[in-house]
Write an enzyme that holds these catalytic residues in place. Sequence first.
Site, mmCIF file in Angstrom:
data_model
loop_
_atom_site.group_PDB
_atom_site.id
_atom_site.type_symbol
_atom_site.label_atom_id
_atom_site.label_comp_id
_atom_site.label_asym_id
_atom_site.label_seq_id
_atom_site.Cartn_x
_atom_site.Cartn_y
_atom_site.Cartn_z
ATOM 1 N N LEU A 144 28.812 8.496 0.240
ATOM 2 C CA LEU A 144 27.908 7.463 0.737
ATOM 3 C C LEU A 144 26.515 8.074 0.734
ATOM 4 C CD1 LEU A 144 29.780 6.007 3.862
ATOM 5 C CD2 LEU A 144 29.522 4.912 1.636
ATOM 6 N N ASP A 145 25.501 7.255 0.485
ATOM 7 C CA ASP A 145 24.132 7.751 0.555
ATOM 8 C C ASP A 145 23.861 8.346 1.937
ATOM 9 O OD1 ASP A 145 23.688 6.817 -2.011
ATOM 10 O OD2 ASP A 145 22.896 4.890 -1.316
ATOM 11 N N LYS A 146 22.941 9.278 1.995
ATOM 12 C CA LYS A 146 22.607 9.946 3.251
ATOM 13 C C LYS A 146 22.375 8.949 4.386
ATOM 14 C CE LYS A 146 19.059 12.884 5.362
ATOM 15 N NZ LYS A 146 17.797 13.652 5.131
#
Length: 329
Positions: A144-146
């Site tokens: 998942l993106d940061k």
Amino acid sequence: MVKLVTEKTYRFEIPEGKKKERLDLFLTNAIENATRSKVQKLIDANLVKVNGLIAKANYQVKPSDIIEAVHPITPRPEDTEPEDIPLDIVYEDDYLLVINKPAGMVAHPAYANYTGTLVNALLHHTKKLSGLNDPGRPGIIHRLDKDTSGLLVVAKDDFTHAKIAEQFSKRTVEREYHAICWGRFKEQKGEIAYNIVRSKKDRKKFSTSETEGKSALTLYEVIEEFEFTTYLKVNLKTGRTHQIRVHLSSIGKPVFGDPTYGGRQLNYSTELPKMKARVQNLLDIMPRQALHAKTVGFYHPQKKKKMFFDSELPNDMKLLIEKLKASTG
């Protein structure tokens, strides 16, 4: 004990008479043993500045420019140390974990993010993590993106990892995201089917295309509408980098708060100061993209059964929805 990141700073002052050249090419030639891919990673991590400002790879170096590049030396990803970081564990058995990742946490070590990652926390929690990836990403099946929160599946052994990764590849894993985006929709359900390609203007970003890139399909359904935003549930039929954020932005409905794809711009028609102040207050509540991986469902390869997990919205999204409801009402 966590190893401190050491670094080396390169400083170049461009002499008179130097012909213009792309920044990434200049640094590749100027730094001993550098490769273009490594230089681009430094640039993507905002570790290169020109005249004191963060620069892009395609910046044209010119005389009198002062270029500074910070190169992290240690720890390398394979030297990742366990860190006592709390984990929100939704499920765990001998074969896998399902983690509710908070916004702000990077999945695995990379340039400028060698500590404080999910992998650092996992290494402290368990000695059993799959080894199919390179040494810096044990157990990580998907990302998942940061600044996207939500559910991640982590494998403890190679067999489990391979079998669940295969489900992701074959698109049989069920994933539902919840998002708050700018604007309202004419239809309550819809799909976005543009290809996704890396941006030619900014390598850290992606864009849509009808002819280039990889095919991508996003399905959405309206949960609730507010005055100038919409609360959506989103299902992915493909798993491209930044897919939801890029697709929603491409139809003029960027994810609220998203700094990369237009979600922090005042996308509202009025110029009234009161409205500007109200929207800014909402953006202050949501310092990141309002996107949460709410559910995940997959077939457990060891227990031979389908498993499904759900998570609550994080507090920042709950508060944002409360404020949006209040202003709409």
